[in-house]
Design an enzyme around this catalytic site. Structure first.
Site, PDB file in Angstrom:
ATOM      1  CE  LYS A  16      16.106  86.195  49.314  1.00  0.00           C
ATOM      2  NZ  LYS A  16      16.756  85.783  50.774  1.00  0.00           N
ATOM      3  NE  ARG A  87      13.263  90.948  52.248  1.00  0.00           N
ATOM      4  CZ  ARG A  87      13.931  90.935  52.384  1.00  0.00           C
ATOM      5  NH1 ARG A  87      14.485  90.958  50.682  1.00  0.00           N
ATOM      6  NH2 ARG A  87      15.570  90.163  53.117  1.00  0.00           N
ATOM      7  NE  ARG A 121      25.954  87.217  52.433  1.00  0.00           N
ATOM      8  CZ  ARG A 121      24.680  87.889  52.450  1.00  0.00           C
ATOM      9  NH1 ARG A 121      23.709  86.677  51.488  1.00  0.00           N
ATOM     10  NH2 ARG A 121      24.235  87.609  53.285  1.00  0.00           N
ATOM     11  NE  ARG A 161      19.962  90.597  57.091  1.00  0.00           N
ATOM     12  CZ  ARG A 161      20.774  90.081  56.208  1.00  0.00           C
ATOM     13  NH1 ARG A 161      22.467  90.058  57.583  1.00  0.00           N
ATOM     14  NH2 ARG A 161      20.935  89.550  55.189  1.00  0.00           N
TER      15      ARG A 161
HETATM   16  P1  AP5 Z   1      23.479  83.860  49.503  1.00  0.00           P
HETATM   17  O1  AP5 Z   1      23.092  83.318  48.288  1.00  0.00           O
HETATM   18  O2  AP5 Z   1      23.697  85.482  49.729  1.00  0.00           O
HETATM   19  O3  AP5 Z   1      21.903  84.133  50.375  1.00  0.00           O
HETATM   20  P2  AP5 Z   1      20.820  85.387  49.518  1.00  0.00           P
HETATM   21  O4  AP5 Z   1      19.226  84.458  49.923  1.00  0.00           O
HETATM   22  O5  AP5 Z   1      20.462  85.209  48.869  1.00  0.00           O
HETATM   23  O6  AP5 Z   1      20.583  85.953  51.285  1.00  0.00           O
HETATM   24  P3  AP5 Z   1      20.832  87.382  51.590  1.00  0.00           P
HETATM   25  O7  AP5 Z   1      20.938  87.453  52.797  1.00  0.00           O
HETATM   26  O8  AP5 Z   1      21.755  88.418  50.628  1.00  0.00           O
HETATM   27  O9  AP5 Z   1      18.960  87.372  51.861  1.00  0.00           O
HETATM   28  P4  AP5 Z   1      18.323  88.793  52.267  1.00  0.00           P
HETATM   29  O10 AP5 Z   1      17.305  88.777  51.590  1.00  0.00           O
HETATM   30  O11 AP5 Z   1      18.786  88.879  53.449  1.00  0.00           O
HETATM   31  O12 AP5 Z   1      18.430  89.990  52.235  1.00  0.00           O
HETATM   32  P5  AP5 Z   1      18.701  91.454  50.871  1.00  0.00           P
HETATM   33  O13 AP5 Z   1      20.745  91.901  49.989  1.00  0.00           O
HETATM   34  O14 AP5 Z   1      17.041  90.654  50.066  1.00  0.00           O
HETATM   35  O15 AP5 Z   1      24.038  82.977  50.160  1.00  0.00           O
HETATM   36  C1  AP5 Z   1      24.238  83.059  51.838  1.00  0.00           C
HETATM   37  C2  AP5 Z   1      25.502  82.545  51.679  1.00  0.00           C
HETATM   38  O16 AP5 Z   1      25.478  80.995  51.670  1.00  0.00           O
HETATM   39  C3  AP5 Z   1      26.729  83.085  50.980  1.00  0.00           C
HETATM   40  O17 AP5 Z   1      27.656  82.743  51.070  1.00  0.00           O
HETATM   41  C4  AP5 Z   1      26.885  81.669  50.146  1.00  0.00           C
HETATM   42  O18 AP5 Z   1      27.942  80.957  49.370  1.00  0.00           O
HETATM   43  C5  AP5 Z   1      26.436  80.655  50.915  1.00  0.00           C
HETATM   44  N1  AP5 Z   1      25.309  79.295  50.055  1.00  0.00           N
HETATM   45  C6  AP5 Z   1      24.509  79.520  49.310  1.00  0.00           C
HETATM   46  N2  AP5 Z   1      23.571  78.468  48.986  1.00  0.00           N
HETATM   47  C7  AP5 Z   1      24.528  77.273  49.704  1.00  0.00           C
HETATM   48  C8  AP5 Z   1      24.252  76.135  49.839  1.00  0.00           C
HETATM   49  N3  AP5 Z   1      22.989  75.736  49.119  1.00  0.00           N
HETATM   50  N4  AP5 Z   1      25.450  75.524  50.884  1.00  0.00           N
HETATM   51  C9  AP5 Z   1      26.416  75.454  51.231  1.00  0.00           C
HETATM   52  N5  AP5 Z   1      26.717  77.698  51.305  1.00  0.00           N
HETATM   53  C10 AP5 Z   1      25.092  77.434  50.694  1.00  0.00           C
HETATM   54  O19 AP5 Z   1      18.155  92.575  51.806  1.00  0.00           O
HETATM   55  C11 AP5 Z   1      19.027  93.076  52.293  1.00  0.00           C
HETATM   56  C12 AP5 Z   1      17.899  94.510  53.329  1.00  0.00           C
HETATM   57  O20 AP5 Z   1      17.370  95.143  52.635  1.00  0.00           O
HETATM   58  C13 AP5 Z   1      17.043  93.928  54.144  1.00  0.00           C
HETATM   59  O21 AP5 Z   1      17.272  93.358  55.970  1.00  0.00           O
HETATM   60  C14 AP5 Z   1      16.108  95.158  54.384  1.00  0.00           C
HETATM   61  O22 AP5 Z   1      15.951  96.148  55.177  1.00  0.00           O
HETATM   62  C15 AP5 Z   1      16.443  95.228  52.511  1.00  0.00           C
HETATM   63  N6  AP5 Z   1      15.613  94.704  51.671  1.00  0.00           N
HETATM   64  C16 AP5 Z   1      15.573  94.379  50.207  1.00  0.00           C
HETATM   65  N7  AP5 Z   1      14.213  93.619  49.853  1.00  0.00           N
HETATM   66  C17 AP5 Z   1      13.753  95.041  50.595  1.00  0.00           C
HETATM   67  C18 AP5 Z   1      12.063  94.277  50.258  1.00  0.00           C
HETATM   68  N8  AP5 Z   1      11.614  93.803  49.233  1.00  0.00           N
HETATM   69  N9  AP5 Z   1      11.747  95.380  50.836  1.00  0.00           N
HETATM   70  C19 AP5 Z   1      11.949  96.536  52.104  1.00  0.00           C
HETATM   71  N10 AP5 Z   1      13.252  95.667  51.914  1.00  0.00           N
HETATM   72  C20 AP5 Z   1      13.838  95.606  51.539  1.00  0.00           C
END
Ligand code: AP5
Length: 208
Positions: A16, A87, A121, A161
């Protein structure tokens, strides 16, 4: 339409953040990411406690805290891509009460690949650029030396997660599938191939 309003859904590690950066750049829209906003305010005191307590357990931060962050960001944005929000069904209902969307995309990736991506990552604390030890390592050794891993990017936390995603966020995917608005994207392709499909889906949605 120059400034689309896009929702990008996907499990942790689905890509994402990677694809939202492309969308923000290509369409000149704001990247609204609740994860980054919460990481920047981890120790903010709220009536529910601090975001850190929830994030370090792999749990969702309480809806009112997150809804407020998103509403303020949407108010200031012309177009936007939502990354990591909504979410759960309650956040989705809140979102639908404050704005309309032009495109709803879902990046599909297997659990095994999600874990591999999350565990590999690495972040550059100086630029906030995202790398992967295998798929996308930095070319500059000085950058490689300063890379850090997110606290919640251990394999154990990734499993937790992904479990929360299945329980709370898959119902949001199903909701937008049922309304006919959801476009599924094969997120297991290369980043460039995923981007090509994402851009085609948004262009089709805004031309419709
Ligand atoms: P990346 O693009 O970083 O993936 P992502 O989908 O953004 O993953 P996240 O882990 O950041 O998502 P998340 O939803 O768990 O975390 P968030 O920060 O929102 O890609 C991942 C890796 O793969 C990278 O190394 C990249 O280089 C590689 N990659 C990407 N595309 C690729 C491809 N096509 N092929 C190969 N490699 C690839 O949330 C964190 C925490 O915040 C949550 O756990 C929660 O506690 C809180 N939170 C956030 N939003 C909310 C909400 N709306 N409500 C409540 N709590 C929330």
């Amino acid at each position: 339409m120059a400034t689309p309003r896009i929702m990008l859904l996907g499990a942790p590690g689905a890509g994402k953040g990677t694809q939202s950066a492309n969308l923000a750049d290509h369409y000149g829209i704001d990247h609204i990411t609740t994860g980054d906003a919460l990481r920047a305010n981890k120790d903010m005191e709220t009536e529910y406690g601090t975001p850190r307590e929830f994030m370090e357990a792999g749990e969702l931060v309480p809806d009112p805290v997150v809804n407020e962050i998103v509403e303020a960001a949407i108010d200031e944005a012309d177009g936007f891509v939502l990354d990591g929000y909504p979410r759960n069904r309650s956040q989705a209902e809140y979102l639908e009460s404050i704005t309309d969307l032009d495109a709803v995309l879902y990046l599909e990736v297997s659990d095994e690949e999600l874990i591999h991506r999350i565990a590999g990552r690495r972040l550059d604390p100086e630029t906030n650029d995202v790398y992967h030890v295998e798929y996308n390592p930095p070319e500059d050794p000085a950058v490689e030396d300063r890379l850090v891993q997110r606290d919640d990017d251990t394999e154990e936390m990734a499993q937790e997660r992904i479990g929360v995603f299945k329980e709370s966020t898959l119902p949001v995917v199903e909701h937008f599938d049922a309304t006919g608005d959801l476009v599924r994207i094969d997120g297991e392709q290369s980043p460039a191939a995923v981007w090509s499909d994402v851009r085609a889906a948004v262009d089709a949605a805004i031309d419709a």
